[in-house]
Write a protein that holds these residues in place. Sequence first.
Motif, PDB file in Angstrom:
ATOM      1  N   GLU A 183       0.841  -1.187   0.000  1.00 58.13           N
ATOM      2  CA  GLU A 183       0.000   0.000   0.000  1.00 58.13           C
ATOM      3  C   GLU A 183       0.874   1.233   0.000  1.00 58.13           C
ATOM      4  OE1 GLU A 183      -3.072   0.152   3.024  1.00 58.13           O
ATOM      5  OE2 GLU A 183      -3.235  -2.007   2.730  1.00 58.13           O
ATOM      6  N   ILE A 184       0.733   1.984  -1.046  1.00 56.03           N
ATOM      7  CA  ILE A 184       1.683   3.072  -1.204  1.00 56.03           C
ATOM      8  C   ILE A 184       1.106   4.412  -0.777  1.00 56.03           C
ATOM      9  CG2 ILE A 184       2.959   4.386  -2.936  1.00 56.03           C
ATOM     10  CD1 ILE A 184       3.679   1.847  -4.222  1.00 56.03           C
ATOM     11  N   ASN A 185      -0.139   4.626  -1.052  1.00 54.80           N
ATOM     12  CA  ASN A 185      -0.618   5.998  -0.964  1.00 54.80           C
ATOM     13  C   ASN A 185      -1.316   6.381   0.327  1.00 54.80           C
ATOM     14  OD1 ASN A 185       0.328   7.012  -3.337  1.00 54.80           O
ATOM     15  ND2 ASN A 185      -1.255   5.943  -4.498  1.00 54.80           N
ATOM     16  N   VAL A 186      -1.161   5.572   1.357  1.00 55.45           N
ATOM     17  CA  VAL A 186      -1.891   5.847   2.585  1.00 55.45           C
ATOM     18  C   VAL A 186      -1.592   7.236   3.113  1.00 55.45           C
ATOM     19  CG1 VAL A 186      -2.280   5.078   4.924  1.00 55.45           C
ATOM     20  CG2 VAL A 186      -1.842   3.427   3.131  1.00 55.45           C
ATOM     21  N   GLY A 187      -0.298   7.471   3.307  1.00 56.09           N
ATOM     22  CA  GLY A 187       0.095   8.751   3.881  1.00 56.09           C
ATOM     23  C   GLY A 187      -0.266   9.909   2.974  1.00 56.09           C
ATOM     24  N   ARG A 188      -0.093   9.699   1.703  1.00 61.65           N
ATOM     25  CA  ARG A 188      -0.321  10.776   0.760  1.00 61.65           C
ATOM     26  C   ARG A 188      -1.787  11.196   0.770  1.00 61.65           C
ATOM     27  NH1 ARG A 188       1.939  10.372  -5.263  1.00 61.65           N
ATOM     28  NH2 ARG A 188       3.711   9.632  -4.118  1.00 61.65           N
ATOM     29  N   ASN A 189      -2.658  10.192   0.865  1.00 62.81           N
ATOM     30  CA  ASN A 189      -4.081  10.502   0.884  1.00 62.81           C
ATOM     31  C   ASN A 189      -4.446  11.315   2.109  1.00 62.81           C
ATOM     32  OD1 ASN A 189      -4.489   9.270  -1.469  1.00 62.81           O
ATOM     33  ND2 ASN A 189      -5.187   7.339  -0.600  1.00 62.81           N
ATOM     34  N   ILE A 201       7.058   9.801   1.329  1.00 61.72           N
ATOM     35  CA  ILE A 201       7.714   8.832   2.214  1.00 61.72           C
ATOM     36  C   ILE A 201       7.840   9.382   3.624  1.00 61.72           C
ATOM     37  CG2 ILE A 201       9.911   7.661   2.678  1.00 61.72           C
ATOM     38  CD1 ILE A 201      10.210   7.434  -0.404  1.00 61.72           C
ATOM     39  N   LEU A 202       8.206  10.655   3.727  1.00 62.72           N
ATOM     40  CA  LEU A 202       8.373  11.249   5.058  1.00 62.72           C
ATOM     41  C   LEU A 202       7.036  11.365   5.785  1.00 62.72           C
ATOM     42  CD1 LEU A 202      11.069  14.007   4.512  1.00 62.72           C
ATOM     43  CD2 LEU A 202      11.339  11.727   5.440  1.00 62.72           C
ATOM     44  N   VAL A 203       5.995  11.733   5.040  1.00 55.77           N
ATOM     45  CA  VAL A 203       4.672  11.838   5.657  1.00 55.77           C
ATOM     46  C   VAL A 203       4.268  10.483   6.218  1.00 55.77           C
ATOM     47  CG1 VAL A 203       2.208  12.152   5.163  1.00 55.77           C
ATOM     48  CG2 VAL A 203       3.861  13.791   4.297  1.00 55.77           C
ATOM     49  N   ARG A 204       4.517   9.457   5.422  1.00 61.86           N
ATOM     50  CA  ARG A 204       4.110   8.123   5.827  1.00 61.86           C
ATOM     51  C   ARG A 204       4.903   7.637   7.031  1.00 61.86           C
ATOM     52  NH1 ARG A 204       3.801   6.168   0.682  1.00 61.86           N
ATOM     53  NH2 ARG A 204       5.990   5.749   0.816  1.00 61.86           N
ATOM     54  N   ASN A 205       6.159   8.064   7.115  1.00 59.49           N
ATOM     55  CA  ASN A 205       7.023   7.531   8.173  1.00 59.49           C
ATOM     56  C   ASN A 205       7.364   8.563   9.232  1.00 59.49           C
ATOM     57  OD1 ASN A 205       7.752   4.740   7.125  1.00 59.49           O
ATOM     58  ND2 ASN A 205       8.174   6.045   5.365  1.00 59.49           N
ATOM     59  N   GLN A 206       6.488   9.550   9.400  1.00 57.25           N
ATOM     60  CA  GLN A 206       6.875  10.646  10.295  1.00 57.25           C
ATOM     61  C   GLN A 206       7.169  10.183  11.711  1.00 57.25           C
ATOM     62  OE1 GLN A 206       3.388  13.254  11.070  1.00 57.25           O
ATOM     63  NE2 GLN A 206       2.664  12.378   9.166  1.00 57.25           N
ATOM     64  N   SER A 227      17.458   5.398  -1.599  1.00 56.75           N
ATOM     65  CA  SER A 227      16.889   5.172  -0.269  1.00 56.75           C
ATOM     66  C   SER A 227      17.256   6.336   0.622  1.00 56.75           C
ATOM     67  CB  SER A 227      17.443   3.897   0.340  1.00 56.75           C
ATOM     68  OG  SER A 227      17.216   2.823  -0.499  1.00 56.75           O
ATOM     69  N   LEU A 228      16.466   6.549   1.652  1.00 52.00           N
ATOM     70  CA  LEU A 228      16.700   7.669   2.557  1.00 52.00           C
ATOM     71  C   LEU A 228      17.472   7.214   3.787  1.00 52.00           C
ATOM     72  CD1 LEU A 228      14.312   8.721   0.769  1.00 52.00           C
ATOM     73  CD2 LEU A 228      13.574   9.974   2.772  1.00 52.00           C
ATOM     74  N   VAL A 229      18.637   7.848   4.016  1.00 51.52           N
ATOM     75  CA  VAL A 229      19.425   7.510   5.196  1.00 51.52           C
ATOM     76  C   VAL A 229      18.663   7.876   6.466  1.00 51.52           C
ATOM     77  CG1 VAL A 229      21.558   8.052   6.431  1.00 51.52           C
ATOM     78  CG2 VAL A 229      21.582   7.849   3.964  1.00 51.52           C
ATOM     79  N   GLU A 230      17.817   8.883   6.377  1.00 52.86           N
ATOM     80  CA  GLU A 230      17.120   9.377   7.561  1.00 52.86           C
ATOM     81  C   GLU A 230      15.995   8.469   8.037  1.00 52.86           C
ATOM     82  OE1 GLU A 230      18.314  11.243   5.243  1.00 52.86           O
ATOM     83  OE2 GLU A 230      19.718  12.469   6.387  1.00 52.86           O
ATOM     84  N   LEU A 231      15.758   7.382   7.332  1.00 50.92           N
ATOM     85  CA  LEU A 231      14.812   6.390   7.838  1.00 50.92           C
ATOM     86  C   LEU A 231      15.612   5.254   8.453  1.00 50.92           C
ATOM     87  CD1 LEU A 231      12.090   5.889   5.085  1.00 50.92           C
ATOM     88  CD2 LEU A 231      11.874   7.095   7.231  1.00 50.92           C
ATOM     89  N   PRO A 232      15.229   4.797   9.644  1.00 52.75           N
ATOM     90  CA  PRO A 232      15.992   3.703  10.247  1.00 52.75           C
ATOM     91  C   PRO A 232      15.713   2.386   9.532  1.00 52.75           C
ATOM     92  CG  PRO A 232      14.086   4.228  11.582  1.00 52.75           C
ATOM     93  CD  PRO A 232      14.125   5.237  10.493  1.00 52.75           C
ATOM     94  N   PRO A 233      16.708   1.492   9.464  1.00 50.99           N
ATOM     95  CA  PRO A 233      16.427   0.170   8.934  1.00 50.99           C
ATOM     96  C   PRO A 233      15.511  -0.576   9.913  1.00 50.99           C
ATOM     97  CG  PRO A 233      18.699   0.322   9.718  1.00 50.99           C
ATOM     98  CD  PRO A 233      18.084   1.670   9.888  1.00 50.99           C
ATOM     99  N   PRO A 234      14.633  -1.457   9.512  1.00 47.74           N
ATOM    100  CA  PRO A 234      14.462  -1.959   8.162  1.00 47.74           C
ATOM    101  C   PRO A 234      13.523  -1.102   7.298  1.00 47.74           C
ATOM    102  CG  PRO A 234      12.995  -3.114   9.629  1.00 47.74           C
ATOM    103  CD  PRO A 234      13.752  -2.148  10.471  1.00 47.74           C
ATOM    104  N   ALA A 235      12.894  -0.091   7.889  1.00 50.40           N
ATOM    105  CA  ALA A 235      11.935   0.723   7.130  1.00 50.40           C
ATOM    106  C   ALA A 235      12.595   1.359   5.916  1.00 50.40           C
ATOM    107  CB  ALA A 235      11.349   1.801   8.029  1.00 50.40           C
ATOM    108  N   SER A 255      11.524  22.433   0.055  1.00 54.82           N
ATOM    109  CA  SER A 255      10.781  22.272   1.296  1.00 54.82           C
ATOM    110  C   SER A 255       9.650  21.287   1.070  1.00 54.82           C
ATOM    111  CB  SER A 255      10.242  23.611   1.782  1.00 54.82           C
ATOM    112  OG  SER A 255       9.398  24.153   0.801  1.00 54.82           O
ATOM    113  N   ILE A 256       9.303  20.610   2.113  1.00 50.15           N
ATOM    114  CA  ILE A 256       8.219  19.638   2.002  1.00 50.15           C
ATOM    115  C   ILE A 256       7.148  19.963   3.032  1.00 50.15           C
ATOM    116  CG2 ILE A 256       9.633  17.774   1.089  1.00 50.15           C
ATOM    117  CD1 ILE A 256       9.379  16.668   4.067  1.00 50.15           C
ATOM    118  N   PHE A 257       5.967  19.443   2.815  1.00 49.80           N
ATOM    119  CA  PHE A 257       4.863  19.702   3.726  1.00 49.80           C
ATOM    120  C   PHE A 257       4.481  18.426   4.446  1.00 49.80           C
ATOM    121  CE2 PHE A 257       4.759  22.862   0.486  1.00 49.80           C
ATOM    122  CZ  PHE A 257       4.426  24.026   1.146  1.00 49.80           C
ATOM    123  N   ILE A 258       4.470  18.510   5.759  1.00 47.68           N
ATOM    124  CA  ILE A 258       3.974  17.382   6.541  1.00 47.68           C
ATOM    125  C   ILE A 258       2.877  17.931   7.445  1.00 47.68           C
ATOM    126  CG2 ILE A 258       4.533  15.623   8.249  1.00 47.68           C
ATOM    127  CD1 ILE A 258       7.371  15.589   7.170  1.00 47.68           C
TER     128      ILE A 258
END
Length: 522
Positions: A147-153, A324-329, A385-393, A434-437
Amino acid sequence: MGKKPIDRFIRAWAVALYNADFNQVDISKELKISRCCVQNAIKKFKNHGHYNDTKRSGHPKKVTGYDIRYLKKLVHGNGRVSAGKITSELNISFPKPVSVVTVRRKMLRFKASVSKKTKARRLQRRQQREILNHLLGNYDTSESDDEINVGRNDYNQSPECESRTLSLNTTSCLPLHELMNYENDEFDNVHSFNDHLLDIDNGTPLFNGSLITVKKAVRQLCSFFTDFNINKRTAVHLLRIIKTLLPKPNRLPTSWKAIMKVLGHVSTSRTTFLCSSCFHRCEKGRYGSKLCQNERCSLKNRTMKTIDIVELVHLDIRSQIQAILVRNQLLLNRKDLYPMTDVCFGEYYQSQSSTTTNRITLIVHTDGAPLVKLSKQSIWSCFASLVELPPPARDYHKNTVILSLWTSKVKPDPDTFLHETIEELKLLINNGTSIFINGQEYEITLRTQYFVSDLPAKALFCKTMNFNGYSACSEYCSTGEWSAENNIVVYPFTRNNLTPRTHSAYLDAAKEAQKDQLRERP
Ligand SMILES: [Zn+2]
Ligand SMILES: [Zn+2]
């Protein structure tokens, strides 16, 4: 063998009566079974704790030990060989011939063991997710990997909502995400402006006097298309028919572009079509055909078939990072989630952390083998991949940024493949973004660190010798020697030339290679 087992309910009864202090003879009379059976049932319950039949030895096995391994090898080697073929092949080597049925049964069992492996992997993933859930304090992150778009929605529906702001642990070494004190003004191209435009569109009826709006009609149709997996071409065709059935004039869109406009979606990818023999951009001819107009190309001005075309897709990097950031905030700023050996604690990453704004670091990775391989076309990919996300995410499929895709029968040309991506990354790195969360703006400093790939991909993307060539080392000037006996290039330790390669020497070598190439092709 030969004994008829008694029903498990009767066994259960026997045990129950025995527990109620009946003696075995009375029980056997009561249940009309032999005393021996009663004794066995009680014994079985004492030993195994159940009333089921125990496993019997069964028919002696036809295929055993080494033969099973051989059969497995046959099955795994060519996945689609029929059971009949395998049987005849087996019977050549087996002392006792086996039947097709036996082979088929064994094959099914192997398949089951494979699915067991998949199940174990799925279980492992679920456990990982549960651990994450636990760490996050029961916050719902149980969505599946696909499921990709959860956060985006969420974000689209409530841009103004400020229910959750990011935690602001200002750790010295980790990516910190600081809120900007900033309010949107009229010059910001935030959603309100677009929404306003869409609202007008919203209200327009499908045709004069209709109670259904254009947007509602399109949305209904589109959900039908996705539910029944109708492809783009059929969908457009269907829309055209519906349009002729509606009273005229009507506002039903019949092109894909117009539908996206009505629904308020902005396409986040750009597709370019290239000629596969010269990598020049194709011009669009009539009826959607594509032409190569390069004077020196062998396919010049010919209508190209699909296999002659390279489809190159670039995806928007910023919007993907935002999603990705919104989803994993909830995973951001969590020092405790990173293992001590992570990139985040590395010397280089730490040395770059002097900036005060929020950092996003991309690890660009690619594979030398195509992602999808078909007989006529393959897809090569470039991910980040984003370094700012911890593994395994960090490595989750849905948390990977897709930079570009190359669909063609030929291998990608790295210059063409990565040009636009590199330009976009440069722009983002130099100008920041800049991004919006949750309706809040965060200023982002983007960097890249690492290019991860396997050896064939490294050779392809860096345009160097492959690992089995002479002078293949990218660090030192060692040259290999041909070993005729092993048919391979070897690098003996004693004759290593440990002069480090420099950037200028690298460029000189490239120029020399170019000259050689020109000499070969006059
Ligand atoms: Zn061409
Ligand atoms: Zn080396």
